[in-house]
Design a protein around this motif. Structure first.
Motif, PDB file in Angstrom:
ATOM      1  N   ASP A  74      -6.056   2.498  -1.994  1.00  9.12           N
ATOM      2  CA  ASP A  74      -5.205   1.921  -0.830  1.00  9.12           C
ATOM      3  C   ASP A  74      -5.824   0.941   0.046  1.00  9.12           C
ATOM      4  OD1 ASP A  74      -2.812   3.104  -2.065  1.00  9.12           O
ATOM      5  OD2 ASP A  74      -3.385   4.929  -0.700  1.00  9.12           O
ATOM      6  N   ARG A  76      -8.985   1.199   0.949  1.00  7.67           N
ATOM      7  CA  ARG A  76      -9.942   1.971   1.770  1.00  7.67           C
ATOM      8  C   ARG A  76     -11.552   1.400   1.187  1.00  7.67           C
ATOM      9  NH1 ARG A  76      -9.119   8.125   3.487  1.00  7.67           N
ATOM     10  NH2 ARG A  76      -7.383   8.001   5.007  1.00  7.67           N
ATOM     11  N   ALA A 130      -1.963  11.876  11.312  1.00 11.87           N
ATOM     12  CA  ALA A 130      -2.258  11.233  10.084  1.00 11.87           C
ATOM     13  C   ALA A 130      -2.408   9.590  10.323  1.00 11.87           C
ATOM     14  CB  ALA A 130      -1.517  11.567   9.034  1.00 11.87           C
ATOM     15  N   GLU A 134      -5.720   7.212   9.773  1.00 11.14           N
ATOM     16  CA  GLU A 134      -5.507   6.085   8.969  1.00 11.14           C
ATOM     17  C   GLU A 134      -5.852   4.767   9.531  1.00 11.14           C
ATOM     18  OE1 GLU A 134      -5.593   4.873   5.056  1.00 11.14           O
ATOM     19  OE2 GLU A 134      -5.229   6.712   5.820  1.00 11.14           O
ATOM     20  N   ASN A 135      -5.748   4.604  10.569  1.00 10.02           N
ATOM     21  CA  ASN A 135      -6.085   3.353  11.498  1.00 10.02           C
ATOM     22  C   ASN A 135      -7.492   3.582  11.881  1.00 10.02           C
ATOM     23  OD1 ASN A 135      -3.972   1.223  11.619  1.00 10.02           O
ATOM     24  ND2 ASN A 135      -3.007   2.768  11.784  1.00 10.02           N
TER      25      ASN A 135
END
Length: 538
Positions: A74, A76, A130, A134-135
């Protein structure tokens, strides 16, 4: 173990031939990319940034062409690759580095444009755990730090506000950037990643309820460079942390000259104080001078509250800060501008009030959109030589406390209302603090004295002066109530309040001599209430 330096001198000018752009905030991106391409710079980019550039009709290479590896997980993992970091970290005048770059076909990158995932904004929005995690940007800070470390050859841009400066520098130096300019960009980049990591570590500490982490970091963004600090020979800057608490840091300034260091400090004190008063219940006004209140009052209207607050100490109110807990209206504005005032701060202001204030061109008017929550938890920081003192905000509210009547006489309903008012105000007065209140208004305030007795006497003296100025036969401390921010260690402080005319007292209690103080109150028919909580403010 430290890495030994080869002492290879950095070139003054580095030609910008290739730029890597990977940004979360795309403000100004397309125009900047177009200008770079027009200057002959090859553009390399990632994901959404590459798409935005390509959609604008600008030629751009995907970073996958450099790495030979697709984005995975995704997105990352996309720039965490030797072809990227070798291009950023390679010391080009080092034969070994240059040979490694040739062997592994690593193409040098001269300019890196990165801003980070919006962690601070997502955190402040109250997003779920979460989503906040993720940020947390990984590849972005890695590229920023690599580029900043190798500023001898690479320029790193982390702020869209610097785009124009980069383009101007490229034009002045015929497509090159100077070492001095690259150093300044690197310094800003390291400061940005430091503040970013501070926000992340602070969030984790809050989420996990770790009151005192082994390592503590704090960060902020420069909002304004002040003309000077507390005094003209001191430099000062105003940094904002991103906390969404309504107040001076988040307010919108409708008019007036730039706030000074002292204005910001005093305005914060004023608005935090007036936030103690529920706007849905009653109008309230606080007038602050040198971070201490010189008048606080409730009223049926803001005008009424302001006039009552002003009457407490009209001399000190000159040049002060006025904070209101409701929308500033014309009637209140008309009264406030009659006295020289530095700043007015309120949740809102109506058009008529704004017009009235506008006649005083230097008077600052700030609107915040809301009131600070006096019960909200937060971390406060104070510097000392060689260290930082860190504590939680004093978020104790008198309405939540278990008040205990300790004298034979209990306070009347009216006295109890004024006692609570007085203790709200005492929370915001520098210690030692003594506050006299009558009918929902302060009538005498003693602040910052080494002796609580002196604070009592100063407050009473100011009340006498105010009464004389108003043509009253006696000071309003006659028949008032009094609050002390901490316990009375001896009965002398209480006696000074009784001499001033106080009929009821609110204080934390907890002194070894509480019994003597209570006995003195009973002897004089004074009602006394213990809060069990003190409000030292230094």
């Amino acid at each position: 173990m430290a890495v030994a330096s080869k002492n290879i001198p950095a070139p003054d000018l580095v030609q910008v031939r290739r730029a890597l752009l990977s940004v979360s905030d795309k403000t100004g991106l397309v125009d900047f990319a177009r200008a770079l391409a027009g200057a002959g710079v090859e553009l390399v980019s990632t994901g959404g940034t590459a798409k935005a550039i390509a959609d604008a009709g600008i030629a751009v290479r995907d970073v996958c062409e450099l790495t030979g590896f697709p984005e995975i997980m995704d997105g990352r993992v996309k720039t965490l690759h030797p072809s990227v970091h070798g291009a950023l970290l390679g010391v080009r005048d080092d034969p070994d580095h240059a040979a490694a770059m040739r062997t592994h076909r690593i193409e040098p990158i001269d300019l890196v444009v990165v801003n980070l995932y919006p962690f601070e904004e997502v955190r402040a929005s109250g997003a779920a755990y979460a989503a906040v995690v993720e940020n947390i940007d990984i590849g972005g800070p890695a590229m920023v730090r690599a580029s900043a470390k190798n500023h001898a050859y690479v320029a790193i841009v982390t702020d869209p506000e610097d785009y124009s400066a980069v383009l101007n520098a490229l034009e002045m130096n015929t497509g090159s950037l100077s070492l001095d300019f690259r150093k300044k960009l690197a310094a800003k980049a390291f400061a940005r990643t430091a503040a970013y990591d501070a926000a992340i570590s602070g969030w984790f500490a809050d989420e996990l309820a770790i009151e005192h982490p082994a390592w503590r970091a704090f960060g902020g963004k420069l909002e304004n460079v002040m003309r000077y600090g507390e005094n003209p020979h001191q430099s000062a800057g105003f940094y904002v942390t991103g906390e969404k608490r309504p107040g001076v840091a988040t307010a919108r300034q409708l008019q007036g000259k730039q706030l000074s260091y002292n204005n910001i400090n005093d305005t914060d004190a004023a608005f935090e104080l007036v936030g103690e008063f529920d706007a849905a219940r009653i109008a309230a006004v606080a007038i602050i001078k040198h971070a201490n209140p010189c008048g606080v009052a409730e009223g049926a209207s803001l005008k009424d509250a302001y006039l009552k607050a002003l009457a407490c100490d009209p001399v000190s109110a000159f040049g002060g800060i006025v904070a209101l807990n409701r929308k500033l209206d014309a009637a209140a504005a008309q009264e406030i501008v009659k006295t020289f005032t530095e700043v007015i701060i309120a949740p809102e202001a109506d058009e008529a009030a704004v017009e009235i204030v506008a006649a005083k061109k230097n008077l600052r008017l700030l609107v915040t959109g809301g009131l600070p929550d006096p019960r909200a938890a937060a971390t406060l920081v104070k510097s000392v030589a060689g260290g930082l003192l860190v504590q939680g905000r004093d978020n104790a509210a008198v309405d939540d406390l278990d008040l205990k009547v300790v004298t034979k006489r209990a306070p009347s309903e009216a006295e109890m209302a004024d006692l609570k008012f007085a203790f709200r105000v005492a929370k915001h007065v520098k210690s030692n603090a003594i506050v006299y209140v009558k009918d929902g208004a302060t009538v005498g305030i003693g602040a910052g004295q080494m002796s609580r007795v002196d604070s009592s006497r100063i407050a009473a003296s100011k009340a006498r002066d105010a009464a004389e100025a108003a043509g009253l036969p006696e000071p309003l401390t006659k028949g008032s109530v009094v609050a002390s921010d901490a316990f009375f260690p001896f009965a002398d402080g209480l006696m000074a309040a009784i001499e001033a005319g106080a009929t009821a007292v609110i204080q934390p209690g907890g002194s070894m001599n509480d019994a003597d103080v209570i006995a003195a109150a009973d002897q004089h028919g004074i009602a006394m209430v213990f809060t069990g909580v003190r409000h030292f403010r230094h």
